[in-house]
Design a protein around this motif. Structure first.
Motif: not given
Length: 408
Positions: A101-118
């Motif tokens: 579930a986490l993998v699928d959600a991250t793939i679906a939001n790849r363009a913005a997914g690094g936002l909370y990381r960086w």
């Protein structure tokens, strides 16, 4: 069906999903450009509305930013919520379902997914506390079935493994290497399962001490002193919140003196990036020249890379977080160096792990490097050689699916 009379203006109605459109546009903009580089006008243009209309939805850029960051992390909470109602009679199945579930959600939001990381460093304290709680919930959901499967794990080891699994999954937001979605899903699920199953070292396996962080002063010369203090300030305050005057003050000179040697702040950032990229590239080449055995070479390049990270731990974080501030001409050169280094690592992986294709191996390399960038999140800054040995083991398992086999 009601018709519109000729000459009568058509009534434009607000799309029902306008709020979702704004949320998506905000997340994508902040994720690709960083918080400070994005304006309300940028987001409005992405949505196709005027800035005035955007202000009717949200009073400020910060509100949009906060909602974007917390919305992404809440998504991870939501997609794993099923685990709270899952019986604990099949922890292996639950753990696999959670990671998928986490993998699928991250793939679906790849363009913005690094936002909370960086970019989460720009959150105000109350909002940052919400983010920390959200990620804590996700980690604890992973740890519950993990501890059921591996009851001998200590609590801190379970936290390390769940955090490392999230780093591996989130690593796809750090690069744009091409790969079919099905292959991305497969390699991420495989690496995450390998990391969660990793046997962490009880202590140091080899008689080496953790490299001491660099301390560079005026005696090293202006160039080195400026690079060191700039990276420190970029790490602590962010590139946008650091001025040339701040850098000049840190090295003990007037800003006019700094400008005589460096045209601007962006040039200093580009020099720091070039320093890091060149070091890693030359370290990789040197390691490859010392042995023809792919696994031994991989062992050496990991050693070299980790040594650099431990000597200057601020630099990897700045390298990942501030790249959208590097001038385009410099960024193209950096991308060439990075691509060459990643390919060299990936080729070693495919020889040592023949079942893995080169495209998937690049993703494994990206995940292994992300673990070093997240070192401070996985361990306390003052942690000793044991934590370095743990990061090393996690890198090995991410790349090979197992620890490196070392010659006796």
């Amino acid at each position: 069906m009601e018709s519109v009379s000729e000459g009568e203006p058509a009534v434009r109605r607000r799309p029902k999903d306008r709020k979702a459109q704004i949320a998506r546009a905000s997340a994508d903009a902040f994720g690709s450009q960083g918080y400070h580089a994005v304006s309300m006008e940028d987001i409005a243009a992405r949505v196709g509305i005027t800035p005035a209309a955007l202000y009717r939805h949200s009073p400020s850029k910060y509100d949009l930013f906060r909602d974007a960051v917390l919305g992404l992390s809440q998504m991870l909470v939501d997609v794993t919520a099923f685990a709270d109602d899952t019986a604990d009679d099949n922890p292996a199945e639950t753990l696999q379902a959670l990671t998928s579930a986490l993998v699928d959600a991250t793939i679906a939001n790849r363009a913005a997914g690094g936002l909370y990381r960086w970019e989460a460093r720009y959150l105000k304290d109350p909002d940052r506390a919400i983010l920390v709680h959200q990620l804590k919930v996700v980690n604890e959901r992973l740890q519950l079935p993990l501890l059921a499967l591996r009851p001998k794990l200590r609590a801190n080891q379970a936290w390390t493994l769940s955090s490392a699994a999230l780093t591996v999954i989130g690593s796809i937001t750090d690069h744009s290497n091409p790969l079919a979605i099905g292959e991305i899903r497969s390699v991420l699920n495989t690496m995450t399962a390998d990391v969660l199953a990793a046997e962490l070292p009880a202590g140091r396996r080899r008689a080496v001490s953790r490299p001491q962080p660099l301390t560079v002063g005026a005696e090293a010369g202006l160039y080195e002193h400026v690079l060191f203090e700039s990276v420190r300030l970029f790490y602590e305050n962010g590139y946008r919140n650091t001025s040339m005057e701040d850098i000049a003050s840190a090295v003990g000179i007037q800003a006019s003196g700094l400008y005589r040697s460096f045209p601007g702040k962006a040039d200093i950032l580009a020099l720091a990036y070039r320093r890091a990229a060149d070091q890693h590239s030359s370290d990789t080449a040197a390691a490859l020249s010392r042995t023809s055995d792919p696994e031994e070479a991989l062992d050496e390049v990991i050693d070299e890379y980790l040594g650099r990270v431990m000597e200057w731990p601020d630099l990897p974080y700045v390298y990942y977080t501030e790249r959208h501030n590097v001038p385009p001409v410099d960024l193209r050169v950096l991308e060439t160096i990075e691509s060459s280094m990643m390919d060299a690592w990936a080729r070693l992986v495919t020889v040592a792990r023949p079942e893995m294709k080169i495209g998937a191996a690049r993703y494994a390399v990206g995940a292994a490097l992300a673990l070093t960038v997240d070192f401070r999140r996985l361990f306390a800054r003052e942690s000793g050689p044991e934590s370095v040995a743990t990061i090393r083991r996690l890198m090995e398992v991410t790349l090979l699916g197992r620890p490196v086999r070392r010659r006796r």
